[in-house]
Enzyme design. Structure first.
Site, short mmCIF file in Angstrom:
data_model
loop_
_atom_site.label_atom_id
_atom_site.label_comp_id
_atom_site.label_asym_id
_atom_site.label_seq_id
_atom_site.Cartn_x
_atom_site.Cartn_y
_atom_site.Cartn_z
N GLU A 106 -51.15 65.14 55.80
CA GLU A 106 -50.37 65.95 54.86
C GLU A 106 -51.00 67.31 54.58
OE1 GLU A 106 -48.64 62.27 52.22
OE2 GLU A 106 -50.79 62.61 52.41
N GLY A 150 -52.54 59.80 56.20
CA GLY A 150 -52.83 61.22 56.07
C GLY A 150 -51.94 62.09 56.91
N ARG A 168 -48.93 54.49 39.13
CA ARG A 168 -49.33 55.90 39.29
C ARG A 168 -48.97 56.73 38.06
NH1 ARG A 168 -47.20 57.67 44.56
NH2 ARG A 168 -48.39 59.53 44.05
N HIS A 202 -47.25 51.35 44.22
CA HIS A 202 -47.82 52.47 43.46
C HIS A 202 -47.22 52.55 42.05
CE1 HIS A 202 -49.02 53.36 47.48
NE2 HIS A 202 -48.01 54.13 47.81
N HIS A 256 -50.56 46.19 51.96
CA HIS A 256 -50.23 47.61 52.12
C HIS A 256 -51.48 48.34 52.57
CE1 HIS A 256 -48.04 51.39 50.63
NE2 HIS A 256 -49.24 51.83 50.99
N ASP A 286 -53.95 50.24 49.76
CA ASP A 286 -53.63 51.50 50.43
C ASP A 286 -54.77 51.89 51.36
OD1 ASP A 286 -51.89 53.50 51.12
OD2 ASP A 286 -51.88 54.49 49.17
N HIS A 324 -52.96 51.20 55.78
CA HIS A 324 -52.66 52.08 56.91
C HIS A 324 -53.64 51.77 58.02
CE1 HIS A 324 -49.68 54.60 54.78
NE2 HIS A 324 -50.39 54.22 53.71
N TYR A 369 -41.96 56.71 55.64
CA TYR A 369 -41.39 57.36 54.46
C TYR A 369 -39.91 57.71 54.60
CZ TYR A 369 -45.59 58.48 51.63
OH TYR A 369 -46.69 58.44 50.81
#
Length: 393
Positions: free
Chosen positions: A71, A69, A228, A225, A62, A285, A64, A131
């Site tokens: 956001e 980002g 979390r 995640h 996982h 991540d 990127h 997403y």
């Protein structure tokens, strides 16, 4: 090319003890306890490790790779992750994906970046989508992407229980999981639905409903995640008992905060839970935005995930008393099982020559990707095409 690696304390990840290895091209050709007498005409190079530990190269399922980002405005878009940020962290295989921004960034870009990393010498794959639903794809469907695009192993990271998600209905969720499963059957690929789980109170509700009311195998679902929030991690352990694979995120030290659990503590709890330890993986991540939102949903603070968080977590597990062979599995062989990458995550004859050499302090000293040294004595030897090179006096 032939390379003879002598005097390795080998972890396959099981502890095999003192061994020698012969690398032929990109594969492991031979492992044994007696040094082979190779004809000089073969021109094999020789590296003597002097008894240092050799482990499988880490798998980061996982990351990127094109940058995450976006956001907190366009300036918050994270740049793509360069080759050496993975290799100097001991990562020899990566799976790239999209997150919140699956509009300006596309699955096609992720696949292209994976191919670029492969040209630069490491193994790289991709999840399709992002997403949101409708899913961002290359061919028009998740099934088509998995079946027709060699690099794509499944769908990820579809967001659930998160204010940034598209709030998928159960019917949409189940249909997408079915596409992943059937496409995996058609191709012998992973066919996994890799799920971003947010802070929302619904947690893993959609997964529980799918397990209760559909025939889709539990192995198709992989929430990430899951550390979390403490409550979410409890839900995740229950799902793992039903056959779901869980992915723990190696957040920066201060990112878990009071509501979450560090990757080290989550994996320690997993080892003690009685759940099949093969159900747990850990990812970085890397390149992803790790935002903190205020009550109005605006970003108040942002970190960026780093691939070296994986090795830091592995080291913390060993220092906590977990035997290295046990600590390695969530970073190596467990990922290979989830992703159905038969030549990854293990050091056995026929597997890819992806190796990491550890120093006495449980840190990365050397890294071999597909039979080529990328890091030697802690120094990066192979850089990405556009990565800055260190200045030589």
């Amino acid at each position: 090319m032939l390379e003879l690696i002598l005097n390795a304390d080998l972890y396959t990840p099981a502890h095999a003890g003192p061994c020698h290895l012969l690398i032929a091209g990109s594969r492991i050709a031979w492992i044994g306890s007696e040094r082979p007498n190779l004809p000089r005409a073969l021109g094999a190079s020789v590296v003597d490790l002097g008894g240092r530990r050799v482990v499988p190269g880490l798998i980061d399922g996982h990351a990127h790779i094109t940058g995450g980002g976006g956001e907190s405005g366009y300036a918050s878009r994270v740049p793509e992750v360069g080759l050496s940020r993975f290799t100097r962290a001991g990562v020899t295989t990566v799976v790239g994906l999209l997150g919140t921004d699956d509009l300006n960034r596309t699955p096609g870009e992720v696949v292209a970046r994976a191919r670029a990393l492969e040209e630069e010498g490491m193994s790289a794959y991709a999840w399709t989508g992002g997403y949101h639903l409708p899913l961002a794809t290359i061919t028009g469907s998740a099934k088509g992407d998995i079946v027709h695009v060699d690099k794509i192993l499944g769908v990820g990271e579809l967001a659930i229980s998160d204010h940034r998600s598209s709030q998928p209905t159960f019917e949409e969720f189940a249909r997408l999981a079915s596409e992943c499963h059937v496409a995996g059957l058609m191709t012998s690929k992973a066919g996994v639905l890799h799920l971003h789980v947010g802070d929302g109170p619904r947690g893993l509700e959609l997964i529980r409903e799918a397990l209760r009311t559909t025939e889709i195998p539990a192995r198709v679902f992989q929430p990430t995640h899951v550390n979390r929030r403490k409550e979410l991690f409890g839900e995740a352990l229950a799902a793992a008992k039903a056959g779901v694979s869980l992915d723990v995120t190696a957040y920066p030290a201060d990112a878990a905060k009071d509501s979450g659990i560090s990757a080290r503590d989550a994996l320690l709890a997993a080892f003690e839970s009685g759940v099949d330890p093969a159900r747990f993986t850990c990812s970085s991540d890397g390149g992803g935005c790790l935002p903190v939102f205020d009550a109005d949903g605006r970003v108040s603070h942002m970190d960026v995930g780093e691939p070296d968080a994986l090795m830091a977590t592995l080291r913390e597990l060993v220092l906590a008393g977990i035997p290295l062979e046990r600590a390695l599995a969530p970073f190596t062989s467990n990922w290979a099982r989830v992703l159905r990458l038969e030549r990854k995550g293990r050091i056995v004859v026929g597997c890819d020559a992806d190796l990491a050499v550890l120093d006495e302090d449980h840190r990365i000293a050397d890294v071999l990707c597909l039979g080529r040294w990328h890091v030697l004595s802690g120094t990066v030897r192979q850089h990405g095409t556009f990565e800055p090179r260190p200045q030589v006096p």
